[in-house]
Structure formats: C-alpha cells, structure tokens
Design an enzyme around this catalytic site. Structure first.
Site, PDB file in Angstrom:
ATOM      1  N   MET A  14       0.881  -1.305   0.015  1.00  0.00           N
ATOM      2  CA  MET A  14      -0.009   0.060  -0.124  1.00  0.00           C
ATOM      3  C   MET A  14       0.985   1.334   0.019  1.00  0.00           C
ATOM      4  O   MET A  14       1.761   1.527   0.981  1.00  0.00           O
ATOM      5  CB  MET A  14      -0.931  -0.107   1.262  1.00  0.00           C
ATOM      6  CG  MET A  14      -1.992  -0.973   1.214  1.00  0.00           C
ATOM      7  SD  MET A  14      -3.063  -1.028   2.709  1.00  0.00           S
ATOM      8  CE  MET A  14      -2.222  -1.872   3.770  1.00  0.00           C
ATOM      9  N   GLN A  67       7.484  -4.726  -4.773  1.00  0.00           N
ATOM     10  CA  GLN A  67       6.382  -4.726  -5.808  1.00  0.00           C
ATOM     11  C   GLN A  67       6.901  -3.491  -6.685  1.00  0.00           C
ATOM     12  O   GLN A  67       6.859  -2.432  -6.433  1.00  0.00           O
ATOM     13  CB  GLN A  67       4.959  -4.395  -5.179  1.00  0.00           C
ATOM     14  CG  GLN A  67       3.831  -4.417  -6.505  1.00  0.00           C
ATOM     15  CD  GLN A  67       2.573  -4.051  -6.003  1.00  0.00           C
ATOM     16  OE1 GLN A  67       2.315  -2.865  -5.780  1.00  0.00           O
ATOM     17  NE2 GLN A  67       1.477  -5.053  -6.132  1.00  0.00           N
ATOM     18  N   CYS A  96      -3.261  -1.149  -9.457  1.00  0.00           N
ATOM     19  CA  CYS A  96      -3.303  -0.009  -9.102  1.00  0.00           C
ATOM     20  C   CYS A  96      -4.360   1.196  -9.777  1.00  0.00           C
ATOM     21  O   CYS A  96      -3.967   1.357 -10.855  1.00  0.00           O
ATOM     22  CB  CYS A  96      -1.977   0.814  -8.986  1.00  0.00           C
ATOM     23  SG  CYS A  96      -2.192   2.584  -8.132  1.00  0.00           S
TER      24      CYS A  96
END
Length: 324
Positions: A14, A67, A96
C-alpha cells in the site's frame, strides 16, 4: 475446507503505508509475508533517492516482496536486475487504480493490454533471481472483466503466483468485491491464487477460502491501525477461536512502538508528521478520537505527541513513559 493446511496471510502493498516500520509490526503480529510500497521501475533505473528508499528492507521482515510498476518490458527487467536478491519475491502491479499511475499507462490500465502484460511478466521472469508474482484487478469495468484471460497469460509467462483483488478498476475501493471471479481464476490456472478484497475479519478470511478455494489471502485496508488482524485471522483459521480485539492499553502501546520505530528510521521531525495518519487509524471508533486527531495533527515534537496520547489513553495515570 482447507484441511487445516497452512494458509499464508499476506500484507498487501500500500502506497504511503507499507514502509519498514509498518511491515515489521505486521510481521511481528503474524503476517506470513509482507510487501513494500509500489516502486517505479523507471525510478529504480534512474537511482531516484525516494525510490531507492522504498526498496530498503531489513532482515527481520523477511520474507519480503518488492512490488514494481511500469509498462516497458525492458525497463521493468533492468529494474529487477538492479534490485537483485534484495527481495524474496518480485511482484508486478497490474491493479493500482491511482489516477496518476493509470494516466501514464501503469497499474490497472494494463488490464486493457493483455499482450503487453505477458511481455512484461516474461521479461521480468527472465531477469529475476527470485520468484515473480503479479497482482491484478478483475478487469477495467463491469463490461470488461478479463481476470481469467489475464491470469492465464501471467501463468504462461512464468509467474509463480497471482493475487486477485476482486474489484474492477472503475470500482476503485468502493462497492463489493466479487469473490466469484477469484474462484473462477483459481479453477483456470495451476499456480497459487491469493484472494484480496473485503477481508475485514477472521470470519471473512475463512469464508473467502471456503467460497473460492484460493491458496492464500491478502489483507490491505483492514490492517490500517489494526495489525492485530493477522494474529486474529491465523488463530481463527487454525483453531476456530476468535481472539479479543485489542484493549485500549494494547492500542496505546502499539502506537508508541510504531512511533519509536518511525523515529529510529526517519528522525523525530518526519516521524512526528508521519505517525499522525496511523494514529487516526489506530483510534478510529474510540470515543473522543476526532479531538485526539486534531491535537496530534498540531503536535510538533515526539514529546508533545506522547503527552497528547497519554492524556487520551490514561487520563488518570500517565502509564507510558516518554523516556523510552
């Protein structure tokens, strides 16, 4: 159901949240595997200072995934060769929904270009020294749900697992996650499938495993201010026991631990700013929380912030000593 086999529970990547401090806390609370914030492949190649900070990891949080996002196969591959074995897994972001990422044809916008997804995964797999995984959404919108097609392409290109966030790009984080699509992906690929979306409680975790047959679960927003969720989910899956929610004292202690970690890695000034949003998440739903947030948001030092927290959590007795 899952015959009591080990079910990995992942912390989702996140942006602006899953830094070293939060990852370490979630790992301590039982998360099987944690991920960095999303990292720009182009930024890695340019040796951008902010980007390089995002790929710093510590031994105590391993195994950890880095990521990456981008849309040019050879740039993605070059970034991965620079990252090397700093990560235990390279995860590629195809989900995303952030406008600035999508506008530049990254993240979820790639769901409209299945062939390019295949080329990116292939290039990364050929270069990576560690396993490669991918995270997707189920499609661009309700008229373009193509998770099965995309998942097969990702599998054929050599990825070792796939995480499916069961919303479309156009849903953002609203509406309901469609776990049925996770189930369909699971029955169409051979690689492990990790379910993501609307897993807010231990009961949700059990239900998604039973309804979809997925091999693991990923927790994102439900972990904000609530790292205990990992411990509670794992205990429930193992024993069927629901652990109590954290007490006010446990919440206070966790905030202090988080804050101290921030100070150690970012210095007092930055830590005092960055802990604010986390405190907001930790105290959500507690009476007086909005007044506390207002006070914390104008605190300039660690000492001031701790003082505000002490008065909120322990109005009669200052239990948490500032000199930690």
């Amino acid at each position: 159901t899952q015959n009591n086999k080990y079910i990995p529970v992942f912390l989702a990547p996140m942006a602006g949240v899953t830094d070293i401090a939060f990852r370490s806390i979630c790992k301590k609370m039982g998360a099987s595997f944690v991920f960095t914030e999303m990292v720009s492949a182009a930024g890695v190649i340019r040796q951008n200072k902010k980007t390089l900070k995002l790929i710093q990891i510590t031994e105590e949080e391993r195994p950890v995934g880095i990521q990456i996002f981008g849309n040019v196969p050879n740039i993605m591959a070059e970034a991965v060769s620079i990252i090397g074995e700093n990560a235990d897994i390279i995860d590629i972001n195809f989900g995303c929904p952030a406008k600035n990422i999508v506008r530049n044809n990254g993240g979820a916008s790639l769901l409209k270009e299945p062939q390019l997804i295949g080329e990116i995964v292939k290039a990364v797999v050929q270069t990576a020294k560690v396993p490669v995984t991918a995270k997707i959404r189920i499609g661009w919108d309700d008229n373009a749900i193509n998770a099965i097609e995309i998942s097969k392409i990702i599998e054929d290109a050599g990825a070792k697992a796939i995480t499916v966030h069961a919303r479309t790009y156009s849903q953002g984080f609203s509406g309901k996650a469609d776990w049925n699509v996770i189930k369909n992906v699971k029955s169409n690929v051979k690689i492990p499938v990790i379910g993501n979306g609307d897993i807010k409680t231990p009961e949700d975790a059990k239900r998604i495993l039973e309804e979809t047959g997925c091999d693991g679960i990923m927790i994102g927003r439900a972990s904000l201010g609530n790292p205990w969720i990992f411990k509670r989910i794992i205990e429930y899956l193992k024993t069927g026991e629901i652990l109590q929610e954290p007490t006010l004292t446990e919440i206070a202690e966790m905030i202090i631990e988080h804050f101290n970690y921030f100070v150690k890695i970012k210095g007092e000034l930055v830590a005092t700013r960055e802990i604010r949003k986390h405190i907001g998440w930790y105290v959500k739903g507690i009476p007086g929380a909005s007044e506390l947030r207002q006070k914390v948001n104008v605190s300039k030092t660690k000492e001031e912030t701790i003082d505000v927290l002490n008065k909120f959590f322990f109005p009669r007795k200052l239990v948490l000593n500032y000199a930690q």
